[in-house]
Write an enzyme that holds these catalytic residues in place. Sequence first.
Site, PDB file in Angstrom:
ATOM      1  N   LYS A 171      54.685  31.514  38.630  1.00  0.00           N
ATOM      2  CA  LYS A 171      54.306  30.660  36.546  1.00  0.00           C
ATOM      3  C   LYS A 171      54.532  32.332  36.291  1.00  0.00           C
ATOM      4  O   LYS A 171      53.609  33.227  36.181  1.00  0.00           O
ATOM      5  CB  LYS A 171      53.326  30.117  36.288  1.00  0.00           C
ATOM      6  N   GLU A 246      42.932  39.091  41.482  1.00  0.00           N
ATOM      7  CA  GLU A 246      43.758  40.376  39.929  1.00  0.00           C
ATOM      8  C   GLU A 246      43.140  40.910  39.136  1.00  0.00           C
ATOM      9  O   GLU A 246      44.099  40.317  38.274  1.00  0.00           O
ATOM     10  CB  GLU A 246      44.895  41.041  41.015  1.00  0.00           C
ATOM     11  N   CYS A 280      46.596  47.400  34.788  1.00  0.00           N
ATOM     12  CA  CYS A 280      44.837  47.068  35.245  1.00  0.00           C
ATOM     13  C   CYS A 280      44.280  47.978  35.105  1.00  0.00           C
ATOM     14  O   CYS A 280      42.717  48.144  35.543  1.00  0.00           O
ATOM     15  CB  CYS A 280      45.392  45.527  35.981  1.00  0.00           C
TER      16      CYS A 280
HETATM   17  P1  NAD Z   1      46.979  36.678  31.043  1.00  0.00           P
HETATM   18  O1  NAD Z   1      45.925  36.469  31.632  1.00  0.00           O
HETATM   19  O2  NAD Z   1      46.765  36.153  29.240  1.00  0.00           O
HETATM   20  O3  NAD Z   1      47.616  35.819  31.595  1.00  0.00           O
HETATM   21  C1  NAD Z   1      48.204  35.982  32.795  1.00  0.00           C
HETATM   22  C2  NAD Z   1      49.407  34.599  33.129  1.00  0.00           C
HETATM   23  O4  NAD Z   1      48.034  33.530  33.624  1.00  0.00           O
HETATM   24  C3  NAD Z   1      50.270  34.846  32.433  1.00  0.00           C
HETATM   25  O5  NAD Z   1      51.601  34.093  33.805  1.00  0.00           O
HETATM   26  C4  NAD Z   1      50.269  33.559  31.627  1.00  0.00           C
HETATM   27  O6  NAD Z   1      50.657  32.822  31.274  1.00  0.00           O
HETATM   28  C5  NAD Z   1      48.805  32.689  32.456  1.00  0.00           C
HETATM   29  N1  NAD Z   1      47.824  32.008  31.855  1.00  0.00           N
HETATM   30  C6  NAD Z   1      47.456  32.228  30.580  1.00  0.00           C
HETATM   31  N2  NAD Z   1      46.146  30.538  30.621  1.00  0.00           N
HETATM   32  C7  NAD Z   1      46.639  30.114  31.552  1.00  0.00           C
HETATM   33  C8  NAD Z   1      45.950  28.670  31.723  1.00  0.00           C
HETATM   34  N3  NAD Z   1      44.895  28.715  31.416  1.00  0.00           N
HETATM   35  N4  NAD Z   1      45.985  28.459  33.088  1.00  0.00           N
HETATM   36  C9  NAD Z   1      46.720  28.754  34.212  1.00  0.00           C
HETATM   37  N5  NAD Z   1      47.372  30.396  33.441  1.00  0.00           N
HETATM   38  C10 NAD Z   1      47.389  31.381  32.830  1.00  0.00           C
HETATM   39  O7  NAD Z   1      46.895  38.275  31.299  1.00  0.00           O
HETATM   40  P2  NAD Z   1      48.077  39.197  30.839  1.00  0.00           P
HETATM   41  O8  NAD Z   1      47.278  39.577  29.250  1.00  0.00           O
HETATM   42  O9  NAD Z   1      49.532  38.364  31.068  1.00  0.00           O
HETATM   43  O10 NAD Z   1      48.413  40.330  31.588  1.00  0.00           O
HETATM   44  C11 NAD Z   1      47.244  41.052  30.846  1.00  0.00           C
HETATM   45  C12 NAD Z   1      45.942  41.165  32.331  1.00  0.00           C
HETATM   46  O11 NAD Z   1      45.882  40.973  33.043  1.00  0.00           O
HETATM   47  C13 NAD Z   1      44.686  42.810  31.689  1.00  0.00           C
HETATM   48  O12 NAD Z   1      43.469  42.241  32.267  1.00  0.00           O
HETATM   49  C14 NAD Z   1      44.728  42.728  32.935  1.00  0.00           C
HETATM   50  O13 NAD Z   1      43.683  44.171  33.904  1.00  0.00           O
HETATM   51  C15 NAD Z   1      45.215  41.944  34.653  1.00  0.00           C
HETATM   52  N6  NAD Z   1      46.276  42.788  35.251  1.00  0.00           N
HETATM   53  C16 NAD Z   1      46.316  42.642  36.781  1.00  0.00           C
HETATM   54  C17 NAD Z   1      45.869  43.210  37.412  1.00  0.00           C
HETATM   55  C18 NAD Z   1      45.369  43.588  38.641  1.00  0.00           C
HETATM   56  O14 NAD Z   1      46.276  43.684  40.137  1.00  0.00           O
HETATM   57  N7  NAD Z   1      44.096  43.340  38.994  1.00  0.00           N
HETATM   58  C19 NAD Z   1      47.448  43.665  37.520  1.00  0.00           C
HETATM   59  C20 NAD Z   1      48.470  43.546  36.142  1.00  0.00           C
HETATM   60  C21 NAD Z   1      47.153  43.343  35.054  1.00  0.00           C
END
Ligand code: NAD
Length: 477
Positions: A171, A246, A280
């Site tokens: 997803k 992550e 991140c």
């Molecule tokens: P997000 O959590 O908003 O979304 C991530 C994914 O989760 C997307 O595909 C989104 O559609 C999905 N999602 C959203 N709500 C959901 C729900 N209720 N149930 C299941 N899935 C759902 O994050 P983002 O804004 O896309 O990315 C930014 C965040 O990701 C930042 O906090 C960043 O630090 C983190 N990140 C972490 C790493 C790592 O390796 N630690 C790497 C990249 C990004």
Amino acid sequence: MQHHFIANAPARSASERTIPVIDPSDGEPFDAIQRGTADDIDAAVHAARQCLDSVWSRLSAAERGRLLMRLAAKVAEHGEELAAIEQRDCGKPTRQARADAQALVRYFEFYAGACDKLHGETLPYQEGYAVFTWREPHGVTGHVIPWNYPMQIFGRSVGGALAAGNVCVVKPSEDACLSLLRVAQLAAECGFPAGAINIVTGYGHEVGDALARHPGIDHISFTGSPRVGTLIQQAAAERHCPVTLELGGKSPQIVFEDADLEAVLPTVVNAIVQNAGQTCSAGSRLLVQESIYEPLLERLGEAFAALRVGPAGLDLDVGPLIRASQQQRVWDFLSDAQHAGIPMVAQGQVVEEAPQSGFYQAPTLLRDVPVTHRLAQEEVFGPVLAAMPFKDEAHAVQLANATRFGLVTGIWTRDGGRQLRMARHVKSGQVFINNYGAGGGVELPFGGVKSSGYGREKGFEALYGFTTLKTVAIRHG
Ligand code: NAD
């Protein structure tokens, strides 16, 4: 118009609805993706399960490795095409988009080579027994991916899962799907069996949630925000499904007075402006020893002022943010800083060619940020660096550990003893000494502690997370 990719074929959503795809460089829609539903997730899980039972579980580890190696070559062949897709979809400057495509190749190469090196152990036990362990795949793994590095995160997550013998339902973020839909097509062209890699697009609260709750998903790998990580964990807890998280970071770069400032300066700048700060592991806090605080900030201010921001295609220092709400989020942080009287040292320039409708933010250096202020505690996810001074080693450790995150730490000092003491005392999944990120090597296990998550992806270590261990004891008399 894009479609889901299920069982090696494009598929329309049961919802018959779509979501526009916006170019962050000009804010204009240029394509559309399917707005998936729980039924679409169900179809993808079904296809994955069939593939696992009928084909994938019968392949040898070497055969899986050959397929992944073929995919690595195919992605390399299509590197420019994939980079161009990612550039438009995510607003990545050309060099960054190319680097992401190259990283994807490296993930597939690495995990191709790892397939037939993953094994269990024989264990010493009582006389009359032979005991050994098997590393078995979970089965059907779910992968929820964010928008900031779609190709890299797909590579490390799906690459590792496939290598360990799983099949995948992915997803991607509703903000960045296009490159992954293309990679899945390329995998089909390479001979990946139908159902090994399935992609369902749509909103998180609809398809992401359905994936996390689906009883046919045996493991979930989630990369994204701490807030959604909690929701995924809660959904998975209902059926005790294992999860790898992550999450975010507020990673410190700690600069001691004996550091090589010529190396510090460009690295500190790059660690916060890369991908417009939407990383991140962005080095978003700068802790500087008091004696060099003023001169370092002066030079850093000059470097920030020289940064240029503009459309991804111009390949400047910084591209746009992903979407308008992300831009608003960064503005909110900066306005809070202003109200709190936090001094701004310098800001880069948005170039004239940048359309008003694009989502631009000039990189910003702030100083004397109080450790308790949200700018020192929360992820901005934009090109904003929060600097603060420290007295000595103990103070540096205290500040470094003073957030709820623990993803990456950069330590800059020539003193060998201090390097090791600091590395031991900071709470962090990765520590870099006199560098930051080590070039992002796919070989290096990555993940967090505290609210940065748990479990590791990247490197060989990831394969342990994508498998479960079975112990077999034979009594042979
Ligand atoms: P997000 O959590 O908003 O979304 C991530 C994914 O989760 C997307 O595909 C989104 O559609 C999905 N999602 C959203 N709500 C959901 C729900 N209720 N149930 C299941 N899935 C759902 O994050 P983002 O804004 O896309 O990315 C930014 C965040 O990701 C930042 O906090 C960043 O630090 C983190 N990140 C972490 C790493 C790592 O390796 N630690 C790497 C990249 C990004």
